[in-house]
Scaffold this active site. Structure first.
Site, PDB file in Angstrom:
ATOM      1  N   ASP A  39      44.789  34.811  38.451  1.00 20.27           N
ATOM      2  CA  ASP A  39      44.211  34.882  39.793  1.00 20.27           C
ATOM      3  C   ASP A  39      44.734  33.755  40.690  1.00 20.27           C
ATOM      4  O   ASP A  39      45.026  33.975  41.865  1.00 20.27           O
ATOM      5  CB  ASP A  39      42.680  34.781  39.724  1.00 20.27           C
ATOM      6  N   TYR A  42      48.136  34.621  41.912  1.00 12.46           N
ATOM      7  CA  TYR A  42      48.017  35.690  42.899  1.00 12.46           C
ATOM      8  C   TYR A  42      47.557  35.116  44.241  1.00 12.46           C
ATOM      9  O   TYR A  42      48.150  35.388  45.287  1.00 12.46           O
ATOM     10  CB  TYR A  42      47.023  36.749  42.397  1.00 12.46           C
ATOM     11  N   LYS A 123      33.630  65.072  36.754  1.00 15.13           N
ATOM     12  CA  LYS A 123      33.386  65.159  38.195  1.00 15.13           C
ATOM     13  C   LYS A 123      32.643  63.897  38.616  1.00 15.13           C
ATOM     14  O   LYS A 123      31.519  63.665  38.185  1.00 15.13           O
ATOM     15  CB  LYS A 123      32.542  66.407  38.457  1.00 15.13           C
ATOM     16  N   GLU A 181      38.010  61.312  45.017  1.00 19.91           N
ATOM     17  CA  GLU A 181      36.626  60.899  45.202  1.00 19.91           C
ATOM     18  C   GLU A 181      36.564  59.393  45.408  1.00 19.91           C
ATOM     19  O   GLU A 181      37.055  58.638  44.575  1.00 19.91           O
ATOM     20  CB  GLU A 181      35.858  61.294  43.928  1.00 19.91           C
TER      21      GLU A 181
HETATM   22  O1  NMN Z   1      41.471  40.961  48.147  1.00 15.21           O
HETATM   23  P1  NMN Z   1      42.446  40.900  47.006  1.00 15.21           P
HETATM   24  O2  NMN Z   1      43.806  40.478  47.435  1.00 15.21           O
HETATM   25  O3  NMN Z   1      42.488  42.168  46.271  1.00 15.21           O
HETATM   26  O4  NMN Z   1      41.881  39.799  46.011  1.00 15.21           O
HETATM   27  C1  NMN Z   1      40.519  39.721  45.654  1.00 15.21           C
HETATM   28  C2  NMN Z   1      40.340  38.881  44.389  1.00 15.21           C
HETATM   29  O5  NMN Z   1      40.886  39.567  43.293  1.00 15.21           O
HETATM   30  C3  NMN Z   1      41.075  37.534  44.465  1.00 15.21           C
HETATM   31  O6  NMN Z   1      40.238  36.523  43.957  1.00 15.21           O
HETATM   32  C4  NMN Z   1      42.283  37.697  43.568  1.00 15.21           C
HETATM   33  O7  NMN Z   1      42.574  36.543  42.845  1.00 15.21           O
HETATM   34  C5  NMN Z   1      41.861  38.784  42.636  1.00 15.21           C
HETATM   35  N1  NMN Z   1      43.067  39.572  42.299  1.00 15.21           N
HETATM   36  C6  NMN Z   1      43.777  39.167  41.235  1.00 15.21           C
HETATM   37  C7  NMN Z   1      44.950  39.827  40.903  1.00 15.21           C
HETATM   38  C8  NMN Z   1      45.736  39.372  39.704  1.00 15.21           C
HETATM   39  O8  NMN Z   1      46.807  39.880  39.456  1.00 15.21           O
HETATM   40  N2  NMN Z   1      45.237  38.427  38.947  1.00 15.21           N
HETATM   41  C9  NMN Z   1      45.377  40.913  41.668  1.00 15.21           C
HETATM   42  C10 NMN Z   1      44.613  41.312  42.770  1.00 15.21           C
HETATM   43  C11 NMN Z   1      43.454  40.611  43.067  1.00 15.21           C
END
Ligand code: NMN
Length: 338
Positions: A39, A42, A123, A181
């Site tokens: 995270d 990212y 579903k 959905e």
């Molecule tokens: O709003 P997003 O960009 O989706 O991120 C929300 C949370 O989810 C963030 O804290 C982010 O670190 C986490 N996240 C982690 C990964 C990953 O690959 N570790 C990918 C997308 C979102």
């Protein structure tokens, strides 16, 4: 002249690389449920992209992960015509009604062998939506509405992380429509109601109402906070894309980057369909989302085309419903299931 810092081309390349890395990580995280990145990494890459885009707004692309949440609330939703109408499904409430459906279509196609094949899909109890892609890019999303016209809720649907902003294919068709959905997981539903209770707000009656209500929020930032999810179940497009047998069309959706409910099963005979239905009646409460039945479709696309539609329903599909829970979630422990 002593120009320092990266060139414009290098910056554009870096932005493109970041988008790709983030998109791949996000897909692994939200669709596959198998993160490939920490995270913290990212978040650092995301901030780097945000900074680059802020300094060079011309680099922003509509499929950038930073563009999922619009800043501006809408003032209302436009009514839009669906390219292809969204039919509803005929319901069956027990094995008897399932067999009667089977006999009806078989009368119209008497030469089909008994084991021609069905595809069973769980579903999901959410809200049906249609997504339009042009040359691979998500351009529009709408509610089902009356099946002919729905409300244009693109900005809200863009916030759903498991909906790809760009299809994962090098050769996207000019247009493609994906249906599925939008739903709230049970965990998210419970969290939201706990928060609402704390703030003295009216509780959501069930995940379906919560999902449908969320999709009609005017502010996409609120929609993003709710964390809806999406399962794709149908694909419409030019011939090569539309002519797939049922199981292959679901695999195709998966390869394009969508979440497809993983417990689908090809059943050669109706007896196996019935078995699937009763197996899942016992297991469905272990799932992290609500399912209210099983959708049964004929596997052969050719047969689907041959049978066509009644005024309201496809002849080649039926929704086999579980009996509704009699009480809201909070009271489930005192509900007597008969
Ligand atoms: O709003 P997003 O960009 O989706 O991120 C929300 C949370 O989810 C963030 O804290 C982010 O670190 C986490 N996240 C982690 C990964 C990953 O690959 N570790 C990918 C997308 C979102």
């Amino acid at each position: 002249a002593s120009q320092t810092g990266p060139t414009t081309t290098a910056i554009a390349q870096r932005a493109s690389e970041l988008r790709q890395l983030l998109q791949q990580a996000s897909y692994a995280y939200y669709v596959l449920d198998q993160p490939v990145m920490e995270d913290a990494v990212y978040d650092r890459l995301y901030r780097e992209l945000q900074d680059l885009e802020q300094q060079h707004p011309s680099l922003i692309t509509p499929d950038s992960p930073t563009q999922r949440v619009g800043e501006q609330p809408a003032t209302g939703f436009e009514s839009v015509q669906h390219r292809i109408p969204l039919y509803s499904l005929e319901n069956a409430f027990d094995a008897e009604e399932l067999r009667s459906w089977d006999q009806r279509w078989r009368k119209l196609a008497p030469d089909v062998p008994a084991d021609a094949g069905y595809v069973c899909e769980l579903k999901i109890d959410g809200a049906a939506i249609a997504l339009s892609y042009e040359n691979g890019l998500l351009v529009r999303g709408a509610t089902r509405g009356d099946g002919t016209r729905g409300e244009e809720i693109t900005a809200n649907l863009r916030t759903i992380k498991s909906i790809p902003l760009r299809l994962q294919t090098d050769q996207p068709p000019e247009w493609l429509e994906v249906r599925g959905e939008a739903f709230l997981s049970l965990t998210r539903f419970k969290q939201l109601n706990t928060e609402r209770e704390k703030h003295g707000e009216a509780l959501f009656a069930n995940p379906r109402n919560a999902a449908a209500g969320t999709l009609r929020q005017l502010d996409p930032r609120i929609v993003a906070e709710r964390q809806l999810d999406f399962f794709a179940y149908s694909i419409q497009g030019p011939n090569d894309w539309a002519n797939l047998d049922q199981a292959a069309s679901l695999d195709c959706l998966q390869s394009l980057g969508f979440r497809v409910e993983p417990h689908r099963q090809t059943c050669p005979t109706l007896a196996e369909v019935e078995q699937y239905f009763s197996d899942w009646d016992a297991r469905r409460r272990d799932l992290p989302y609500l399912t209210d039945g099983v959708v049964v479709k004929l596997q052969s696309r050719r047969l689907q085309d041959e049978l066509g539609f009644t005024q309201k329903f496809p002849r080649w599909a039926i929704a086999l419903k579980y009996p509704a829970d009699e009480a809201p979630t909070q009271l489930q422990h005192v509900t007597v299931q008969v």
